[in-house]
Design a protein around this motif. Structure first.
Motif, PDB file in Angstrom:
ATOM      1  N   ASN A 274       0.848  -1.197   0.000  1.00 52.23           N
ATOM      2  CA  ASN A 274       0.000   0.000   0.000  1.00 52.23           C
ATOM      3  C   ASN A 274       0.882   1.245   0.000  1.00 52.23           C
ATOM      4  O   ASN A 274       1.739   1.386   0.876  1.00 52.23           O
ATOM      5  N   ARG A 276       0.827   5.194   0.427  1.00 49.53           N
ATOM      6  CA  ARG A 276      -0.097   6.192   0.982  1.00 49.53           C
ATOM      7  C   ARG A 276       0.434   7.610   0.797  1.00 49.53           C
ATOM      8  O   ARG A 276       1.640   7.860   0.896  1.00 49.53           O
ATOM      9  N   SER A 277      -0.504   8.538   0.520  1.00 51.61           N
ATOM     10  CA  SER A 277      -0.156   9.936   0.308  1.00 51.61           C
ATOM     11  C   SER A 277      -0.438  10.748   1.567  1.00 51.61           C
ATOM     12  O   SER A 277      -1.236  10.324   2.420  1.00 51.61           O
ATOM     13  N   TRP A 281      -4.920   9.594   0.276  1.00 52.22           N
ATOM     14  CA  TRP A 281      -5.156   8.724  -0.877  1.00 52.22           C
ATOM     15  C   TRP A 281      -4.199   7.534  -0.771  1.00 52.22           C
ATOM     16  O   TRP A 281      -3.023   7.701  -0.444  1.00 52.22           O
ATOM     17  N   MET A 282      -4.725   6.328  -1.003  1.00 51.57           N
ATOM     18  CA  MET A 282      -3.893   5.132  -0.874  1.00 51.57           C
ATOM     19  C   MET A 282      -4.156   4.192  -2.034  1.00 51.57           C
ATOM     20  O   MET A 282      -5.288   4.035  -2.472  1.00 51.57           O
ATOM     21  N   VAL A 325       0.609   7.644  -6.980  1.00 52.81           N
ATOM     22  CA  VAL A 325       0.374   8.408  -5.749  1.00 52.81           C
ATOM     23  C   VAL A 325       1.363   9.568  -5.607  1.00 52.81           C
ATOM     24  O   VAL A 325       2.581   9.375  -5.737  1.00 52.81           O
ATOM     25  N   GLU A 330       4.083   7.008   3.107  1.00 54.86           N
ATOM     26  CA  GLU A 330       4.184   5.666   3.698  1.00 54.86           C
ATOM     27  C   GLU A 330       4.095   4.563   2.648  1.00 54.86           C
ATOM     28  O   GLU A 330       3.353   4.694   1.663  1.00 54.86           O
TER      29      GLU A 330
END
Ligand code: HEM
Length: 334
Positions: A274, A276-277, A281-282, A325, A330
């Protein structure tokens, strides 16, 4: 003389609309050339829907006005408007030969919004009729009549004609679309800072920025820009295809995601990674996406601008732009 019963036409319309919405939604996540048939299907269904909707309108306007059932009329009018907007936007995009916009939105973006607006209206419209549409044929009742079958074939052929005409018009106007329907921008530049929902860029301080690598890893890590770069910078040319309708081949420089995962000792049996932003948003990447994925800090030979996702943006060549992304904070292995 009607060649197809109203019940058959309604069923055909319901099936076409549901299939068109489904094929449209699937296009948003279809970034590899093997998915091109999905876009052809969307085009063909779109043409057939144009023909079936016109026939439905021709038949239903008079009775609807005569019966004065205003709530049905209003809902029918709303659905007609949304479907007409989606159809018009789709054909206008394909036939125009160029990227054109109304304000900050491309015609394709407006088309997608109209397509999404059809969803709730069609549900409200179809649900009360579900039993009539889903009711199985009575035992011994005649099957699909030859006439209805021929009418469906004729409708599909006309639909294919509309689709072909839109594509010929595009060619005649010098248009060049990728299999996704997106139009090529010149190679090698800085892509437009488009976002799917039109959300603005978060304020991120590059010096304070950190990337967290978490989840199914032996050594969870927190990296700053220098540590990320130390894992081995590389330059790659990749095609960024935005669902708003533009596509660009340009160079990206950064650290392979695979190097970050290797450094953290990611579980080789993990199912997803995953990304992540800072906006929340992921995107879950599958193992096949990891080979050529990059955590980019530069584009087109320049440091990544904030609108393009600085300090770090995901480059995922097998995916459409909404999965690349921006403002990554993360990477979680699951
Ligand atoms: C729900 C989301 C939808 C998405 C993401 C979507 C996406 C697209 C895309 C990317 C194209 C361009 C294809 C190409 O250039 O070859 C397109 C074309 C088109 N779409 Fe949609 N669409 C959606 C819904 C709909 C709906 C609900 C309708 C009809 C009611 C529709 C009708 C059309 C038509 C008629 C075309 C032009 C066909 C052609 O000539 O290729 N779309 N759509």
């Amino acid at each position: 003389m009607t060649v197809m019963s109203s019940a058959a036409l309604d069923r055909m319309l319901a099936i076409l609309l549901v299939a068109q919405i489904a094929s449209g939604l699937l296009t948003l996540r279809s970034g590899v050339p093997a998915t091109a048939p999905l876009f052809w299907l969307h085009g063909l269904l779109g043409g057939t829907l144009l023909v079936a909707s016109a026939e439905k309108l021709r038949r239903s306007i008079g009775p609807a006005l005569r019966t004065r059932r205003w709530s049905r009329l209003v809902l029918g009018a709303l659905l007609t408007l949304a479907v007409a907007a989606a159809l018009a936007g789709g054909f206008a995009w394909v036939a125009s030969g160029r990227i054109w916009s109304i304000g900050p939105w491309t015609i394709l973006t407006l088309h997608v919004w109209a397509g999404l607006a059809v969803v709730p209206i069609v549900l409200v419209h179809l649900v009360p009729r579900r039993w009539r549409l889903l009711r199985p044929r009575r035992a011994g009742a005649p099957g699909l009549s030859r006439r209805t079958f021929l009418a469906m074939i004729a409708g599909t052929a006309l639909g294919a004609g509309a689709w072909a005409a839109a594509n010929v018009s595009d060619r005649l106007r010098g248009g060049s679309r990728r299999f996704t329907g997106s139009r090529w921008l010149p190679d090698g530049g800085i892509p437009p800072p488009t976002t799917f929902y039109g959300e603005g860029a978060p304020t991120l301080d590059a010096d304070a920025w950190r990337l967290r690598v978490t989840g199914r890893v032996a050594d969870p890590m927190t990296l700053d820009l220098a540590a990320l770069d130390a894992l081995g910078g590389t330059e790659r040319t990749a095609v960024l295809d935005c669902t708003s309708g533009w596509v660009m081949r340009t160079s990206w420089r950064g650290t392979p995601l695979a190097s970050v995962l290797a450094a953290a000792g990611a579980d080789p049996d993990a199912h997803f990674v995953n990304v992540r932003s800072a906006t929340g948003w992921m995107v879950p990447l599958e193992p096949a996406d990891l080979d050529d994925a990059l955590l980019a800090t530069h584009v087109g030979g320049r440091r990544l601008p904030i609108g393009n996702g600085a300090p770090v943006r995901l480059v995922a060549p097998r995916r459409r732009g909404l999965d690349w992304v921006k403002w990554v904070i993360e990477v979680e292995v699951t």
